[in-house]
Design an enzyme around this catalytic site. Structure first.
Site, mmCIF file in Angstrom:
data_model
loop_
_atom_site.group_PDB
_atom_site.id
_atom_site.type_symbol
_atom_site.label_atom_id
_atom_site.label_comp_id
_atom_site.label_asym_id
_atom_site.label_seq_id
_atom_site.Cartn_x
_atom_site.Cartn_y
_atom_site.Cartn_z
ATOM 1 N N GLU A 56 0.839 -1.192 0.000
ATOM 2 C CA GLU A 56 0.000 0.000 0.000
ATOM 3 C C GLU A 56 0.877 1.247 0.000
ATOM 4 O O GLU A 56 2.046 1.208 0.405
ATOM 5 C CB GLU A 56 -0.939 0.019 1.206
ATOM 6 N N HIS A 91 6.185 0.426 13.736
ATOM 7 C CA HIS A 91 4.756 0.139 13.565
ATOM 8 C C HIS A 91 4.134 -0.489 14.811
ATOM 9 O O HIS A 91 3.020 -1.006 14.752
ATOM 10 C CB HIS A 91 4.514 -0.762 12.346
ATOM 11 N N ARG A 153 -11.155 -7.934 17.616
ATOM 12 C CA ARG A 153 -10.875 -8.343 18.995
ATOM 13 C C ARG A 153 -10.811 -7.090 19.853
ATOM 14 O O ARG A 153 -10.946 -5.969 19.352
ATOM 15 C CB ARG A 153 -9.537 -9.085 19.071
#
Length: 522
Positions: A56, A91, A153
């Site tokens: 991306e 990240h 979650r």
């Protein structure tokens, strides 16, 4: 690579089954694409059992803002506002806060509505997080936001949402799983105050954030109350192993506004102490106290941009820290009589006839020898540190807490001592010192030049050289996987590889010799 070249760099390679910052590589130029792809696929396969990746476009100034959603089995869904998780390293989220600072009510509603629409579109039931990337190149007002992914979650950072809404999200999960409707309608969900969460990790910021393993010899923090919450699964005496994520705890704070919550977090970090292995406590304190963070000047490049402030190059202890270490070492020896007879021979306070006792202590501080000359006096000590003389008096030494007086100013710290090793928590700083005792250290004169040992236990995933190869300083030699992350082992000197016996798949222990390089000068 053709698609990446077409999209334009920088691009992000992401594992399709990834999460938690694992299986992601930023590629700045075409020449780095293949090596980054291979590394990403190896990590993805090892972490998730799936080597498939996607590509991306990478935004240069993004904020990571995610929305907490809940859906039930009746087709209803709501959002419990947003969290800003822009403070990241590799990240991996480091600091999270709720609500997102500077976000307008209109934009909050737009992002919340988009998240609910996405949840309803798939008939989602339970807790979930819709993650968005917001392009803040031109500021946050009316900034475009893009769907990134959905985590199906409850997130690590869910406590900040609980604190600003007053809701127990685990209870919500259980009620919905039991077939009940959502506990509250959208207009019934409150938004009160501001909350922060920081992730306390067993890692060494001074050594490229290398994960740490070993026993936690000391772990303490402030008492939990309305403003402070501690989520942890470890305590003093527990081991941090290579098999799990090295997170020690989550520190969560709340207050009426962001400025108040920042003060609460600063106090909480200052009152927290971890010893036995290195952690990122001081790094977190530096973030919370940074002026740009206080002003909410945030994006995912914050840590790299302010690296010099968050991880200063000169980490040597200042003279106050050295004074604290010296007093902690001498305090047990400056005592009165050990029995009720007041026998002067039972005193160990350094008294000498006619002359004051003098001694010298040497501490190893980041490979530097720091000498402190000490003169015992009747009511205090005279310290000479690198040409500076200072009168120091012990006010209180109670367990790990030490208060001293230096030139009329009180200096306090927590000092954790393990043999000759000292971990000193003073204000927002954490210092590691070793009391050097000549002749008792087992010094190695040859220095081990050219011998590369493992920085931690792990598994060899790739060997890039073979016996007899000539390598240059800085050349990658092998890849070691530890703590679910890859670490490239590079040549420290130029020379020839000798005695290499390891292969991909081999397990290695902490301190094991990986490669021996015979230097050119040899």
């Amino acid at each position: 690579q053709k698609q990446a070249d077409q999209i334009g760099y920088p691009v992000l390679i992401k594992a399709v089954a990834g999460g938690g910052g694992k299986g992601m590589r930023l590629v700045e130029k075409s020449g780095d694409f293949i090596s980054s792809l291979e590394s990403c696929q190896r990590e993805a396969a090892a972490s998730f059992g799936n080597a498939h990746v996607l590509i991306e476009k990478y935004l240069t100034k993004p904020r990571h803002i995610e929305v907490q959603v809940f859906g039930d089995s009746f087709g209803d869904a709501v959002y419990l506002y947003e969290r800003d998780c822009s403070l990241q390293r590799r990240h991996q989220k480091v600091v999270e806060e709720a609500p997102a600072p500077g976000l307008s009510e209109d934009m909050r509603k737009a992002m919340g509505d988009a998240a609910v629409k996405a949840a309803k579109a798939i008939g989602y039931c339970g807790a979930g997080t819709i993650e968005f990337i917001v392009d803040v190149e031109k500021g946050l007002d009316d900034a475009p936001f893009y769907f990134m992914e959905m985590n199906t979650r409850l997130q690590v950072e869910h406590p900040v949402t609980e604190l600003i809404t007053g809701q127990d999200l685990v209870e919500w999960q259980l009620r919905i799983a039991a077939g009940e409707r959502l506990p509250l309608a959208q207009d019934e969900i409150p938004l009160i105050g501001h909350a922060f969460e920081v992730r306390l990790y067993a890692e060494d910021p001074e050594n490229n954030f290398m994960p740490q393993t070993g026993k936690i010899s000391h772990f303490s923090g402030p008492q939990q109350n309305t403003h402070f919450r501690l989520d942890t699964g470890v305590e003093a005496g527990d081991e941090v192993s290579i098999y799990y994520d090295p997170m020690i705890a989550k520190l969560i704070v709340w207050d009426r506004d962001r400025a108040g919550a920042l003060r609460q977090m600063s106090k909480a970090l200052e009152a927290t102490a971890v010893a036995g292995l290195k952690c990122n406590l001081e790094f977190l304190s530096n973030i919370i106290r940074h002026p740009a963070f206080s002003k909410a000047d945030l994006d995912t490049g914050f840590i790299e941009r302010h690296k010099a402030d968050l991880m200063p190059e000169d980490k040597r202890a200042d003279h106050n820290i050295l004074s604290l270490a010296t007093m902690a070492e001498l305090a047990p020896h400056r005592t009165g009589p050990r029995n009720t007879r007041n026998d002067p021979w039972d005193f160990s306070d350094g008294w000498r006839m006619n002359l004051n006792l003098k001694t010298t202590l040497t501490f190893i501080d980041h490979d530097d020898m720091r000498e402190i000359s000490v003169t015992y006096r009747e009511n205090d000590f005279l310290l000479s540190i690198e040409g500076e003389e200072r009168a120091v008096q012990i006010i209180r030494h109670d367990g790990t807490h030490l208060d001293i007086m230096i030139g009329g100013h009180k200096v306090s710290a927590q000092v954790i001592q393990n043999g000759q090793d000292f971990t000193i928590f003073h204000g927002a700083t954490v210092s590691h010192l070793h009391h050097y005792l000549p002749g008792a250290e087992g010094e190695d004169e040859d220095g081990g030049n050219g011998v590369i040992t493992t920085p931690m236990p792990g598994k060899v995933t790739q060997v890039m050289v073979k016996d007899g190869d000539i390598v240059a300083q800085g050349q990658p030699l092998m890849i070691l996987e530890a703590m679910k992350m890859e670490h490239t082992i590079k040549a420290q000197i130029s020379g020839m590889v000798e005695g290499l016996t390891l292969a991909a798949g081999d397990q290695v222990t902490d301190g094991e010799i990986l490669i021996h390089i015979i230097g050119d000068e040899e």
